[in-house]
Design an enzyme around this catalytic site. Structure first.
Site, short mmCIF file in Angstrom:
data_model
loop_
_atom_site.label_atom_id
_atom_site.label_comp_id
_atom_site.label_asym_id
_atom_site.label_seq_id
_atom_site.Cartn_x
_atom_site.Cartn_y
_atom_site.Cartn_z
N ARG A 127 109.17 66.13 21.49
CA ARG A 127 107.79 65.75 21.55
C ARG A 127 107.62 63.56 22.20
O ARG A 127 109.10 63.36 22.29
CB ARG A 127 107.46 65.90 20.19
CG ARG A 127 107.53 66.04 19.44
CD ARG A 127 108.62 64.45 18.66
NE ARG A 127 107.74 63.16 18.37
CZ ARG A 127 108.34 61.82 18.69
NH1 ARG A 127 109.35 62.06 18.72
NH2 ARG A 127 107.33 61.32 18.74
N GLY A 128 107.10 62.83 21.71
CA GLY A 128 107.14 61.95 22.40
C GLY A 128 106.28 61.28 24.00
O GLY A 128 106.62 62.01 24.55
N ALA A 129 105.52 60.40 24.37
CA ALA A 129 105.02 60.84 25.35
C ALA A 129 105.88 60.30 26.62
O ALA A 129 105.94 61.69 27.48
CB ALA A 129 104.10 59.34 25.84
N ARG A 160 100.46 70.20 26.29
CA ARG A 160 98.97 69.16 25.79
C ARG A 160 98.42 67.97 25.91
O ARG A 160 98.30 67.32 27.10
CB ARG A 160 100.16 68.23 24.30
CG ARG A 160 101.39 69.00 23.81
CD ARG A 160 102.86 68.19 23.07
NE ARG A 160 101.56 67.48 22.26
CZ ARG A 160 101.80 66.37 21.03
NH1 ARG A 160 103.18 66.58 21.26
NH2 ARG A 160 101.82 66.35 19.91
N GLN A 206 107.03 62.13 11.91
CA GLN A 206 108.38 61.69 13.05
C GLN A 206 108.58 60.66 12.43
O GLN A 206 110.01 60.55 12.37
CB GLN A 206 107.45 61.43 14.12
CG GLN A 206 107.09 62.57 14.65
CD GLN A 206 105.47 62.99 13.92
OE1 GLN A 206 105.03 63.22 13.54
NE2 GLN A 206 104.21 63.93 15.43
N ASP A 254 100.43 57.44 23.26
CA ASP A 254 100.49 58.47 24.54
C ASP A 254 99.37 58.40 25.80
O ASP A 254 99.90 59.30 26.21
CB ASP A 254 99.44 59.60 23.39
CG ASP A 254 101.04 59.82 22.05
OD1 ASP A 254 101.07 59.23 21.18
OD2 ASP A 254 101.79 60.84 22.45
N ASN A 268 97.32 56.71 20.20
CA ASN A 268 98.57 56.54 19.33
C ASN A 268 98.21 57.84 18.26
O ASN A 268 97.84 58.00 17.23
CB ASN A 268 99.29 55.04 19.31
CG ASN A 268 100.71 55.91 19.07
OD1 ASN A 268 101.32 56.18 19.49
ND2 ASN A 268 101.01 54.93 18.29
N LYS A 269 99.08 58.28 17.84
CA LYS A 269 99.13 58.95 16.48
C LYS A 269 98.44 58.45 15.89
O LYS A 269 98.87 57.24 15.39
CB LYS A 269 100.97 58.80 15.70
CG LYS A 269 101.32 59.81 14.91
CD LYS A 269 101.14 61.12 14.59
CE LYS A 269 101.82 61.64 16.26
NZ LYS A 269 101.03 63.16 16.55
O1 MRU Z 1 102.52 64.19 18.74
P1 MRU Z 1 103.45 63.36 18.75
O2 MRU Z 1 105.15 63.21 18.25
O3 MRU Z 1 104.46 64.09 20.17
O4 MRU Z 1 103.70 61.89 19.02
C1 MRU Z 1 103.82 60.66 19.65
C2 MRU Z 1 103.10 59.26 19.45
O5 MRU Z 1 101.82 59.79 19.18
C3 MRU Z 1 104.22 58.49 18.73
O6 MRU Z 1 103.62 56.95 18.16
C4 MRU Z 1 104.19 57.69 20.50
O7 MRU Z 1 104.27 56.18 20.58
C5 MRU Z 1 103.65 57.55 21.97
S1 MRU Z 1 105.33 58.25 22.51
C6 MRU Z 1 105.84 56.87 22.74
#
Ligand code: MRU
Length: 365
Positions: free
Chosen positions: A50-52, A91, A204, A245, A255-256
């Site tokens: 996970r993570g962009a 995703r 996370q 993301d 973002n999250k």
């Molecule tokens: O759902 P995830 O864990 O894939 O989401 C990741 C995020 O949103 C992180 O906060 C993030 O900043 C993006 S990845 C560098």
């Protein structure tokens, strides 16, 4: 320190890619082998990876596995294309997935014989790995100056940085995006401390960011997601750095979930709010984040259950009443007006289309 050169995903042998199972961290370090396109899709959807930037690299390895498993027949090209489409759709929010899959697939389809297609697919995935790792290193260098200035203004007293979710090396292949300036500052001898939002529902922050920072020796404190505003009101946060993301060409940031609330609190308290990202996380085709960024909705069980470590094993427990409905929005959008600046591989800029394009002039239209 983390094991030298540890990456969250890597090539093992022909047809096999390995990934750290991020669902099990920090309590278990487990490595999974991905051998089929379904394995890659499952890893993406369930957040083994996970993570962009890592989602992008995993997509690139998905293309490689699709090519590896493609029949040598007249249907080969169609098979590769449809398998890659399945990977790309695993995703919806992180734009790095489409960026990497499209780029790798295009390069593969320029070749006609299966051996060359496979060679190119592997080369491309390794290129994404190197490229994003180097981008993150540069983000660290470019963000270091901001932290250095705050440290100087505070006459060397601890710089308190708040972050949300995990945008560290686990999410970004190496260094991280949000964490890269923190690691660079720590390595340069600057006194830094990180407030780590736990980041419900999947934690996370408390599971992954805290684990990463701890391994690097960076001082940190895990806080409940709702704590940031209080800390900011009491002068206990000098800056916020988060990852993203997908960010529009005008600077709206997905973002999250919960990031927007941190940005609002930062604005209200005059605290700089930075977003760190490689260029692969900009979606150059859109300007309005609220309208155009698809927000992933996940299984509400992620809200209803909390995972933890008990008696030597990972368990999951139900929190709300058995029959209460729950909703699991994975991301939110922070409008550009709340963002102080972007830290990218090409430098630091303000949150407007003009300023972003000054760092990426080839994206002008
Ligand atoms: O759902 P995830 O864990 O894939 O989401 C990741 C995020 O949103 C992180 O906060 C993030 O900043 C993006 S990845 C560098």
């Amino acid at each position: 320190m983390k094991e030298k050169n540890q990456k969250p995903i890597w090539f093992k042998e022909d047809g096999i890619v390995c990934a750290i199972d991020q669902r099990r961290l920090p309590h278990e370090f487990t490595v999974l082998e991905l051998k089929t396109v379904d394995d890659v899709i499952h890893a993406l959807k369930t957040m083994v990876v996970r993570g962009a930037p890592l989602i992008g690299l995993s997509g690139a390895w998905g293309v490689y596995i699709a090519v590896f498993s493609a029949p040598v027949s007249e249907n080969r090209e169609e098979y590769i294309k449809s398998e890659c489409l399945r990977v790309k759709n695993a995703r919806p929010t992180a734009v790095n997935l489409a960026w990497a899959v499209d780029m790798c697939l295009e390069a593969v389809l320029e070749e006609k014989d299966p051996a060359s297609q496979l060679r190119i697919a592997k080369e491309k995935a390794l290129w994404v790995d190197d490229y994003e790792s180097e981008n993150c290193r540069k983000i660290g260098v470019n963000g270091l100056d901001i932290i250095k200035k705050i440290s100087e203004a505070k006459k060397g007293k601890t710089v308190n940085i708040l972050t949300h979710c995990n945008a560290g090396w686990l999410a970004c292949i190496a260094h991280g995006t949000a964490t890269a300036p923190v690691y660079a500052a720590f390595d340069a001898g600057i006194d830094v401390h990180v407030w780590v939002d736990e980041t419900r529902p999947l934690n996370q922050g408390s599971r992954l960011t805290a684990w990463e920072l701890g391994k690097h020796g960076v001082k940190h404190t895990v806080i409940a997601d709702n704590t940031g505003g209080h800390l900011m009101q009491h002068g206990m946060v000098d800056m916020v750095i988060v990852g993203t993301d997908r960010t529009t060409r005008a600077g709206d940031v997905a973002n999250k979930i919960g990031t927007y609330l941190k940005a609002l609190a930062a604005k209200d308290n005059g605290i700089p709010f930075y977003v760190a990202l490689p260029s692969s996380t900009f979606d150059w085709t859109i300007t309005d984040g609220l309208k155009d960024i698809p927000i992933e909705e996940r299984n509400p069980d992620e809200i209803r259950y909390v995972q933890g470590f008990n008696d030597g094993r990972i368990i999951s427990v139900l929190v709300p009443p058995e029959n209460s409905p729950a909703a699991d929005y994975a991301f939110d959008v922070t409008p550009a007006r709340l963002v102080t600046g972007f830290i990218t591989e090409n430098g630091v800029c303000g949150a407007s289309e003009k300023e972003i394009l000054s760092l990426f002039p080839d994206k002008k239209r």
